[in-house]
Design a protein around this motif. Structure first.
Motif, PDB file in Angstrom:
ATOM      1  N   PHE A  12       0.711  -1.314  -0.101  1.00  0.00           N
ATOM      2  CA  PHE A  12      -0.149   0.130   0.072  1.00  0.00           C
ATOM      3  C   PHE A  12       0.885   1.301  -0.009  1.00  0.00           C
ATOM      4  O   PHE A  12       0.647   2.332  -0.628  1.00  0.00           O
ATOM      5  CB  PHE A  12      -0.925   0.048   1.259  1.00  0.00           C
ATOM      6  N   THR A  13       2.026   1.187   0.601  1.00  0.00           N
ATOM      7  CA  THR A  13       2.918   2.425   0.732  1.00  0.00           C
ATOM      8  C   THR A  13       3.619   2.598  -0.593  1.00  0.00           C
ATOM      9  O   THR A  13       3.599   3.604  -1.175  1.00  0.00           O
ATOM     10  CB  THR A  13       3.924   2.276   1.764  1.00  0.00           C
ATOM     11  N   GLN A  16       0.904   3.699  -3.343  1.00  0.00           N
ATOM     12  CA  GLN A  16       0.151   4.826  -3.025  1.00  0.00           C
ATOM     13  C   GLN A  16      -1.347   4.509  -3.020  1.00  0.00           C
ATOM     14  O   GLN A  16      -2.012   5.286  -3.613  1.00  0.00           O
ATOM     15  CB  GLN A  16       0.574   6.121  -3.721  1.00  0.00           C
ATOM     16  N   ARG A  18      -5.068   2.841  -0.822  1.00  0.00           N
ATOM     17  CA  ARG A  18      -5.738   2.348   0.326  1.00  0.00           C
ATOM     18  C   ARG A  18      -6.301   0.954   0.333  1.00  0.00           C
ATOM     19  O   ARG A  18      -6.953   0.793  -0.754  1.00  0.00           O
ATOM     20  CB  ARG A  18      -6.536   3.415   0.793  1.00  0.00           C
ATOM     21  N   ASP A  20      -9.315  -0.667   0.187  1.00  0.00           N
ATOM     22  CA  ASP A  20     -10.934  -0.757  -0.086  1.00  0.00           C
ATOM     23  C   ASP A  20     -11.635  -1.858  -0.327  1.00  0.00           C
ATOM     24  O   ASP A  20     -11.219  -2.967  -0.977  1.00  0.00           O
ATOM     25  CB  ASP A  20     -10.915   0.077  -1.560  1.00  0.00           C
ATOM     26  N   THR A  45       3.030  -5.743   5.185  1.00  0.00           N
ATOM     27  CA  THR A  45       2.282  -4.664   5.096  1.00  0.00           C
ATOM     28  C   THR A  45       2.719  -3.962   6.395  1.00  0.00           C
ATOM     29  O   THR A  45       3.025  -4.631   7.300  1.00  0.00           O
ATOM     30  CB  THR A  45       0.773  -4.856   5.065  1.00  0.00           C
ATOM     31  N   SER A  48      -0.218  -0.142  10.226  1.00  0.00           N
ATOM     32  CA  SER A  48      -1.689   0.732  10.117  1.00  0.00           C
ATOM     33  C   SER A  48      -2.275   0.219   8.772  1.00  0.00           C
ATOM     34  O   SER A  48      -3.535   0.048   8.787  1.00  0.00           O
ATOM     35  CB  SER A  48      -1.181   2.195  10.017  1.00  0.00           C
ATOM     36  N   HIS A  49      -1.561  -0.215   7.745  1.00  0.00           N
ATOM     37  CA  HIS A  49      -2.338  -0.695   6.668  1.00  0.00           C
ATOM     38  C   HIS A  49      -2.849  -2.195   6.970  1.00  0.00           C
ATOM     39  O   HIS A  49      -3.817  -2.441   6.128  1.00  0.00           O
ATOM     40  CB  HIS A  49      -1.179  -0.750   5.491  1.00  0.00           C
ATOM     41  N   GLU A  52      -6.246  -1.517   8.161  1.00  0.00           N
ATOM     42  CA  GLU A  52      -7.248  -0.909   7.188  1.00  0.00           C
ATOM     43  C   GLU A  52      -7.602  -2.217   6.451  1.00  0.00           C
ATOM     44  O   GLU A  52      -8.728  -2.570   6.189  1.00  0.00           O
ATOM     45  CB  GLU A  52      -6.595   0.270   6.428  1.00  0.00           C
TER      46      GLU A  52
END
Length: 71
Positions: A12-13, A16, A18, A20, A45, A48-49, A52
């Motif tokens: 995800f970093t 770029q 998120r 979903d 990952t 924080s990701h 999510e």
């Protein structure tokens, strides 16, 4: 002596994006064949990701976008 592996980078970093719940293909990449959520130490990952991602997978399961289990 064991070789040191290169550190895994967060998907995800890098891209770029998120996590979903509507993005079925991305969620499927972070699930095992038994439809379990894969641990962050295997996928690389960030914490924080990963949180999510977990919420997105659970939301998608509730809306029947991804399965709870596979046979």
């Amino acid at each position: 002596m064991a070789k040191k592996k290169a550190p895994k980078t967060c998907y995800f970093t890098e891209n770029q994006v998120r996590a979903d719940y509507k993005d079925y293909q991305t969620l499927k990449a972070f699930m095992s064949p038994q439809a379990k959520i894969v641990a962050k130490r295997r996928t690389g990952t960030r914490s924080s990701h990963q949180r999510e991602l977990t919420q997105a997978i659970k939301r998608a399961r509730f809306l029947a976008i991804v399965p709870f289990v596979t046979r």
